[in-house]
Write a protein that holds these residues in place. Sequence first.
Motif, PDB file in Angstrom:
ATOM      1  N   ARG A 118      -1.200 -26.640 -11.579  1.00 51.93           N
ATOM      2  CA  ARG A 118      -1.030 -25.190 -11.679  1.00 51.93           C
ATOM      3  C   ARG A 118      -1.426 -24.713 -13.087  1.00 51.93           C
ATOM      4  O   ARG A 118      -2.179 -23.750 -13.251  1.00 51.93           O
ATOM      5  N   ALA A 119      -0.931 -25.418 -14.102  1.00 49.36           N
ATOM      6  CA  ALA A 119      -1.231 -25.020 -15.490  1.00 49.36           C
ATOM      7  C   ALA A 119      -2.730 -25.115 -15.764  1.00 49.36           C
ATOM      8  O   ALA A 119      -3.322 -24.237 -16.399  1.00 49.36           O
ATOM      9  N   ARG A 120      -3.356 -26.173 -15.261  1.00 51.47           N
ATOM     10  CA  ARG A 120      -4.794 -26.332 -15.507  1.00 51.47           C
ATOM     11  C   ARG A 120      -5.592 -25.242 -14.773  1.00 51.47           C
ATOM     12  O   ARG A 120      -6.567 -24.709 -15.294  1.00 51.47           O
ATOM     13  N   GLY A 121      -5.134 -24.899 -13.553  1.00 53.21           N
ATOM     14  CA  GLY A 121      -5.807 -23.840 -12.788  1.00 53.21           C
ATOM     15  C   GLY A 121      -5.757 -22.513 -13.532  1.00 53.21           C
ATOM     16  O   GLY A 121      -6.743 -21.793 -13.615  1.00 53.21           O
ATOM     17  N   LEU A 122      -4.580 -22.210 -14.097  1.00 54.35           N
ATOM     18  CA  LEU A 122      -4.438 -20.962 -14.862  1.00 54.35           C
ATOM     19  C   LEU A 122      -5.362 -20.969 -16.074  1.00 54.35           C
ATOM     20  O   LEU A 122      -6.001 -19.967 -16.402  1.00 54.35           O
ATOM     21  N   LEU A 123      -5.451 -22.133 -16.719  1.00 52.02           N
ATOM     22  CA  LEU A 123      -6.316 -22.245 -17.898  1.00 52.02           C
ATOM     23  C   LEU A 123      -7.777 -22.012 -17.527  1.00 52.02           C
ATOM     24  O   LEU A 123      -8.503 -21.268 -18.204  1.00 52.02           O
ATOM     25  N   VAL A 124      -8.201 -22.621 -16.425  1.00 57.48           N
ATOM     26  CA  VAL A 124      -9.599 -22.472 -15.992  1.00 57.48           C
ATOM     27  C   VAL A 124      -9.878 -21.006 -15.635  1.00 57.48           C
ATOM     28  O   VAL A 124     -10.904 -20.446 -16.035  1.00 57.48           O
TER      29      VAL A 124
END
Length: 296
Positions: A282-288
């Motif tokens: 989830r955190a990586r998706g938000l970052l992308v």
Amino acid sequence: MNPPVIDNLLVVGVGLIGGSLALALKRDGAVGCVTGFGRRRETLEQARALGVIDRIADDPVAAVAAADMVFLGVPVGAMKSVLQIIAPGIGPGTVVTDGGSTKCGPIAAAREVLGEKFPRFVPGHPIAGSERSGVAAARADLFDDHRVLLTPDPDCDADAIDRVATIWARCGARTDRLDAEAHDRVLGLTSHLPHVLAFTLVDFIARGKDAAQCFELAAGGFFDFTRIAGSDPVMWRDVASDNARNLGDALAEYIDVLQSMKTLIDQGRADDIEQVFANARRARGLLVDHRRGQTS
Ligand code: NAP
């Protein structure tokens, strides 16, 4: 095309970053003449043959005296010795800046070596690069749409900061200001720690008894995770040494996190493992998504 902002740029350390800066400024017509100085003559001749620099400096002090801006593109461990070489040539109108991946070390070196000329030193770090190194890897578009973090000391000349921000803008980059301590702490987590993890993982597997078979069967995930282990060992040795305190703290905390994950795996706590992975995804998706929003 906009008018030049620098008549004479001296690049000390004409590698990936110093060479790319020179090419980006030339692409935009922002510089009159680029002179190179470094360690090996061979590298400087290659840089001239590639059109990255126009001239090779034989006398670094004279070259600094003739430059209106000096860019230090050497590994952070070499900053102090390079500053000692160039210091006598720095005049009241010369701006000195760098591209080092750590900021507290170069600032301390500049403060010690430059003395009353220290306000002309504007520390910077382009958040762009590659695992490739050397002048042959230099590219005019390396900094396009990337950030450059400037970490000037309160003593720094406002005019020198503006001039450095201007050259990065002419390279296609955007500058942000950050405190040097915060820079080294945050980059310690997002850049220096991942490099240490990638280098040590590949070294660990390479030394193991199944190394040949592991590498033979390695899939995309292994290549994705370890791309940065192809980076220059000297550059990263210097970063690890220069940012040892922050990196040590980050490693200690991360070892605790790995120990907790080992416990979850040993105890077969699949739901807890999934929760960690889901949170990371989830955190990586938000970052992308955030990054896409910034560049679109
Ligand atoms: P690089 O391609 O290896 O280039 C380094 C250059 O510095 C080479 O031209 C080398 O000369 C010269 N050099 C090395 N030691 C020297 C010394 N003691 N005295 C004079 N010249 C010396 O490295 P880079 O990737 O451009 O990195 C340069 C700086 O940018 C480093 O401080 C690094 O932390 C920072 N940085 C790198 C990246 C990245 O992704 N690579 C990103 C952001 C910031 P020779 O060719 O003669 O050895």
